[in-house]
Design an enzyme around this catalytic site. Structure first.
Site, PDB file in Angstrom:
ATOM      1  N   ASN A  34     -25.611  33.460 -57.801  1.00  0.00           N
ATOM      2  CA  ASN A  34     -24.332  34.145 -57.548  1.00  0.00           C
ATOM      3  C   ASN A  34     -23.103  33.338 -57.959  1.00  0.00           C
ATOM      4  OD1 ASN A  34     -24.410  32.228 -55.607  1.00  0.00           O
ATOM      5  ND2 ASN A  34     -24.274  33.601 -53.845  1.00  0.00           N
ATOM      6  N   ASP A  44     -41.833  17.451 -41.874  1.00  0.00           N
ATOM      7  CA  ASP A  44     -40.958  16.293 -42.021  1.00  0.00           C
ATOM      8  C   ASP A  44     -41.307  15.227 -40.976  1.00  0.00           C
ATOM      9  OD1 ASP A  44     -38.487  15.302 -43.334  1.00  0.00           O
ATOM     10  OD2 ASP A  44     -37.656  15.374 -41.304  1.00  0.00           O
ATOM     11  N   GLU A  92     -45.578  14.907 -44.049  1.00  0.00           N
ATOM     12  CA  GLU A  92     -44.913  13.744 -44.635  1.00  0.00           C
ATOM     13  C   GLU A  92     -45.379  12.544 -43.816  1.00  0.00           C
ATOM     14  OE1 GLU A  92     -40.539  11.787 -45.566  1.00  0.00           O
ATOM     15  OE2 GLU A  92     -40.912  12.827 -43.701  1.00  0.00           O
ATOM     16  N   ASP A 151     -30.056  29.134 -54.729  1.00  0.00           N
ATOM     17  CA  ASP A 151     -30.313  30.056 -53.621  1.00  0.00           C
ATOM     18  C   ASP A 151     -31.672  30.727 -53.790  1.00  0.00           C
ATOM     19  OD1 ASP A 151     -29.771  32.036 -55.609  1.00  0.00           O
ATOM     20  OD2 ASP A 151     -27.622  31.738 -55.223  1.00  0.00           O
ATOM     21  N   ASP A 192     -21.894  30.384 -57.213  1.00  0.00           N
ATOM     22  CA  ASP A 192     -21.084  29.560 -56.296  1.00  0.00           C
ATOM     23  C   ASP A 192     -21.396  28.067 -56.447  1.00  0.00           C
ATOM     24  OD1 ASP A 192     -23.547  29.371 -55.116  1.00  0.00           O
ATOM     25  OD2 ASP A 192     -22.949  30.188 -53.172  1.00  0.00           O
ATOM     26  N   ASP A 202     -28.909  29.016 -59.315  1.00  0.00           N
ATOM     27  CA  ASP A 202     -27.823  29.660 -58.564  1.00  0.00           C
ATOM     28  C   ASP A 202     -27.662  31.081 -59.090  1.00  0.00           C
ATOM     29  OD1 ASP A 202     -25.457  30.446 -57.413  1.00  0.00           O
ATOM     30  OD2 ASP A 202     -24.203  29.101 -58.617  1.00  0.00           O
TER      31      ASP A 202
HETATM   32  C1  NOJ Z   1     -37.652  12.920 -44.582  1.00  0.00           C
HETATM   33  C2  NOJ Z   1     -36.928  13.821 -45.517  1.00  0.00           C
HETATM   34  O1  NOJ Z   1     -37.698  13.996 -46.671  1.00  0.00           O
HETATM   35  C3  NOJ Z   1     -35.589  13.171 -45.777  1.00  0.00           C
HETATM   36  O2  NOJ Z   1     -34.895  13.781 -46.832  1.00  0.00           O
HETATM   37  C4  NOJ Z   1     -34.813  13.202 -44.497  1.00  0.00           C
HETATM   38  O3  NOJ Z   1     -33.587  12.498 -44.680  1.00  0.00           O
HETATM   39  C5  NOJ Z   1     -35.589  12.548 -43.359  1.00  0.00           C
HETATM   40  N1  NOJ Z   1     -36.976  12.908 -43.338  1.00  0.00           N
HETATM   41  C6  NOJ Z   1     -35.012  12.949 -42.037  1.00  0.00           C
HETATM   42  O4  NOJ Z   1     -35.296  14.298 -41.764  1.00  0.00           O
END
Ligand code: NOJ
Length: 530
Positions: free
Chosen positions: A25, A202, A266, A31, A27, A23
């Site tokens: 700044n 993702d 993923e 970041d 908060d 972090d």
């Molecule tokens: C996989 C991501 O790594 C996870 O963190 C997320 O909750 C789900 N996909 C939905 O996007």
């Protein structure tokens, strides 16, 4: 000069959970400027690329995995100019920046969904998956979302349900609509034009759904629990073959950019042939995919050897395997695999880094950083509420020093999640020659010299309940994945000397004979004597 061509091959990629790294700044939230401050550390760690957990604007129903603007930066993390600066300053250290791309769903606050929800005839209605109730009433089919509830939410105004494989605030996009493809092609180009070195994708296996919305069948004994939804096998709600077309098209876009961006999926797939399909069989698709068979295996010689053998056999020739043990969903391997025993953590790092391929570390893995028992009142992750594993445990701030707030933020700030015990921290481990961190550095140096992690054939030298030994190129790794001392013959592999040992028992450079004795969890990396 980047050491690998392209950069992601045989690379070290480091996942940063931006909110928890540094972090700048005060908060209480990490970041992008904080990451810039730590680039020298990351270079010292030997990393070639950073994967940043979602950085785009989001209402944070799922901590960034609910995107409301694919072209921006979340104000908690900075602005677009901060991202541009990070890309440039990282590139000066030969580090590429990979962003997290979420194409399966948007936030319900995304303007596309706001419009889609405004009525059946709206311009963006078909960007999402809508269906009417069953004749007898209720959701259109039996699909279950990640929380275990039905994957459909009724929009009372239009009397149709929308699909969400995750939270109701994360409506699934409809990839049968060509306009969705075009939107994402533009998003890819926008970031590649800014110099981004790739994307972690993702839910890469999930974008398409069955066009007939057929019920998912009951799961059987062969279905890995990690991909079941409820007690169903999600073969219609995700894992559709059409998704491969998406990646063929994305690959063509990526491959036109000079920085050689990587697409890292993923890919939750436990059938190794189907996992390998994501790399592309006839035509190239993803550059790499996460191998959850490895993540979900135990840290035992038989289990890891089995997964590695099957993985390497299933990937197309020349494809780059990815080895990882931790992430922001499954937890930290030092806790899950190693019970926070630094000896076991060192063994795991030695294995991860000597297998042929690219290795992905999660921030703190290099220290042996542990999951944190976050008190229930401070937990923030709705998705894992009520589940056996709460994901907040692995998302807590990085431990930079033993001081107040561990150097993550200013001493007076309140970190967004509580910190773990600061006995494990970067500053102290840097100063300790026997630390997990310095072991990692020794391994990283061997990778940078091109001696380990090379994409050579893996030859199994020895495998039993405790010990796994394998040779890749000129280097043999002997891992004692047990808490007992062992002695094993190394017939045919005499005349080797120790490049790195995870324990000080066999000093670096020492010769080994026809028999090798290893202490509990001791793992050695051997090569022919010069
Ligand atoms: C996989 C991501 O790594 C996870 O963190 C997320 O909750 C789900 N996909 C939905 O996007």
């Amino acid at each position: 000069m980047p050491r690998n061509q392209p950069w992601w091959r045989n690379a070290i990629i480091y996942q940063i959970y931006v909110r928890s790294f540094r972090d700048s700044n005060g908060d209480g939230t990490g970041d992008l400027a904080g990451i810039c401050e730590k680039l020298d550390y990351l270079q010292w760690l030997g990393v070639d690329g950073l994967w940043l957990s979602p950085t785009m604007p989001s209402p944070n129903a799922d901590w960034g995995y609910d995107v409301s603007d694919y072209y921006g930066v979340h104000p908690d993390y900075g602005a677009l100019a901060d991202m541009d600066r990070l890309v440039v300053e990282a590139a000066q250290r030969d580090i590429g920046i990979m962003l997290d791309l979420v194409p399966n769903h948007t936030s319900s606050a995304h303007p596309w969904f706001v419009d889609a929800r405004s009525g059946r005839g709206s311009a963006h209605r078909d960007y999402y998956v809508w269906a009417g109730p069953k004749a007898a009433g209720g959701p259109p089919n039996n699909w279950i979302c990640a929380t275990g509830a039905p994957a459909w939410t009724l929009d009372a105004e239009s009397d149709q349900y929308y699909l969400h494989n995750f939270l109701p605030a994360q409506p699934d996009l409809n990839w049968w609509d060509e306009r969705v493809h075009e939107e994402f092609h533009e998003i890819l180009r926008f970031w590649f034009d800014r110099g981004v070195a790739g994307f972690r994708i993702d839910v890469a296996h999930g974008l398409y759904k069955d066009s007939l919305l057929q019920d998912d069948p009951p799961a059987g004994p062969g279905d890995h629990p990690a991909i079941q939804r409820g007690k169903l096998r999600p073969v219609y709600s995700s894992h559709r073959p059409e998704v491969h077309d998406v990646y063929r098209r994305w690959r063509q876009i990526a491959d036109t950019y000079e920085q050689g961006p990587a697409l890292l999926g993923e890919t939750w797939e436990f059938d190794y042939q189907r996992f390998g399909d994501y790399y592309g069989r006839e035509e190239p698709e993803l550059h790499m995919g996460f191998n959850f068979g490895f993540v979900e295996a135990g840290l035992t010689a038989p289990e890891l050897a089995d997964v590695v053998e099957k993985t390497l056999a299933a990937l197309p020739a020349g494809a780059m395997p990815v080895w990882t043990g931790s992430n922001h969903d499954v937890g930290r391997f030092p806790t899950r695999w190693c019970g926070n025993d630094p000896r076991a953590v060192k063994a795991a790092l030695a294995v991860l880094s000597t297998l042929p391929g690219t290795v992905v570390l999660y921030y703190g893995d290099e220290l042996g950083m542990a999951d944190v028992d976050v008190p229930p009142a401070l937990r923030l992750d709705d998705m894992s509420a009520g589940k056996p594993y709460g994901r907040d445990a692995c998302r807590t701030p990085m431990l930079w020093s033993a001081g107040t707030n561990a150097g993550f933020t200013t001493p007076s700030a309140r970190p967004w999640l509580p910190l773990g015990g600061t006995a494990t921290n970067v500053e102290d481990e840097r100063a300790d020659p026997g630390s997990v961190l310095n072991l990692w550095r020794a391994l990283a140096a061997l990778r940078q010299a091109g001696r380990i992690g090379r994409l050579d054939k893996l030859e199994q030298v020895l495998l039993d309940e405790q010990v796994w030994a394998y040779r890749v190129g000129e280097v043999t790794t002997v891992a004692n994945l047990s808490d007992q001392a062992v002695t094993r013959p190394l017939t045919g592999h005499e005349h080797l000397s120790v490049l790195v040992s995870t324990a000080a028992l066999a000093p670096s450079g020492a010769a080994v004979g026809a028999e090798l004795s290893l202490g509990p969890w001791e793992t050695v990396v051997l090569a022919a004597q010069p």
